[in-house]
Scaffold this motif. Structure first.
Motif, mmCIF file in Angstrom:
data_model
loop_
_atom_site.group_PDB
_atom_site.id
_atom_site.type_symbol
_atom_site.label_atom_id
_atom_site.label_comp_id
_atom_site.label_asym_id
_atom_site.label_seq_id
_atom_site.Cartn_x
_atom_site.Cartn_y
_atom_site.Cartn_z
ATOM 1 N N ILE A 34 0.658 -1.320 0.143
ATOM 2 C CA ILE A 34 0.231 -0.245 -0.065
ATOM 3 C C ILE A 34 1.048 1.632 -0.164
ATOM 4 N N ASN A 35 0.754 2.163 -1.161
ATOM 5 C CA ASN A 35 0.777 3.104 -0.671
ATOM 6 C C ASN A 35 0.571 4.134 -0.172
ATOM 7 N N GLN A 36 1.371 5.392 0.327
ATOM 8 C CA GLN A 36 0.766 6.515 1.623
ATOM 9 C C GLN A 36 1.194 7.778 1.159
ATOM 10 N N GLY A 39 -2.078 11.586 2.559
ATOM 11 C CA GLY A 39 -3.101 11.440 3.349
ATOM 12 C C GLY A 39 -3.848 10.499 3.007
ATOM 13 N N LEU A 40 -3.444 9.278 1.693
ATOM 14 C CA LEU A 40 -4.510 8.318 1.016
ATOM 15 C C LEU A 40 -3.574 7.708 0.826
ATOM 16 N N SER A 41 -4.300 6.535 0.908
ATOM 17 C CA SER A 41 -3.414 5.308 1.361
ATOM 18 C C SER A 41 -3.525 4.603 -0.102
ATOM 19 N N ARG A 95 -11.405 -6.226 -15.675
ATOM 20 C CA ARG A 95 -11.965 -6.164 -14.599
ATOM 21 C C ARG A 95 -10.798 -5.364 -13.694
ATOM 22 N N PHE A 96 -10.031 -4.113 -13.729
ATOM 23 C CA PHE A 96 -9.334 -3.793 -13.438
ATOM 24 C C PHE A 96 -9.586 -3.661 -11.209
ATOM 25 N N LEU A 97 -8.351 -4.318 -10.073
ATOM 26 C CA LEU A 97 -8.989 -4.319 -9.225
ATOM 27 C C LEU A 97 -7.998 -3.369 -8.726
ATOM 28 N N ALA A 98 -8.267 -2.500 -7.305
ATOM 29 C CA ALA A 98 -7.613 -1.629 -6.641
ATOM 30 C C ALA A 98 -8.018 -1.222 -5.203
ATOM 31 N N TYR A 99 -7.357 -0.807 -4.239
ATOM 32 C CA TYR A 99 -7.575 -0.128 -2.846
ATOM 33 C C TYR A 99 -7.059 1.185 -2.791
#
Length: 113
Positions: A34-36, A39-41, A95-99
């Motif tokens: 996870i790139n942070q 203030g965004l992850s 279908r691309f998935l991301a968090y």
């Protein structure tokens, strides 16, 4: 077949997932850093309908600040960008998935022939 669609964010490097599979059972896990920043992850996971979703990711950049002109973000912290951009290159389509800890305001898909 049965397909589980579970997503977990591990809070620390010491976090563990316990798993027990029966004889001749198998499962595939995708582990994405996870790139942070700002203030965004954010973590790209991959193409969700592939056997190995993360194998479809060719390259990704880190979170890039994108200011609208010379304006800074509004609010108490004027060093925050007004937009954050992430670029991802993948093999194939689907279908691309991301968090993402925040909901994106816009998603743009570019394709090449």
């Amino acid at each position: 077949g049965c397909q589980s669609r579970t997503f977990r964010v591990l809070d620390t490097l010491d976090s563990e997932i316990s798993l027990k599979l029966g004889h001749r059972e198998w499962d595939i896990f995708t582990i994405a850093p996870i790139n942070q920043k700002y203030g965004l992850s954010f973590a790209p996971i991959g193409l969700g309908d592939m056997l190995n979703p993360s194998g479809a990711i060719v390259a990704t950049n880190s979170l890039i600040s994108a200011h609208d002109g010379d304006e800074k973000g509004s609010g108490q912290d004027s060093d925050l960008p007004t937009r954050i951009k992430v670029e991802i290159w993948s093999r194939g389509s689907g279908r691309f998935l991301a968090y993402s800890s925040n909901c994106p305001s816009k998603v743009i898909v570019h394709t090449e022939s």
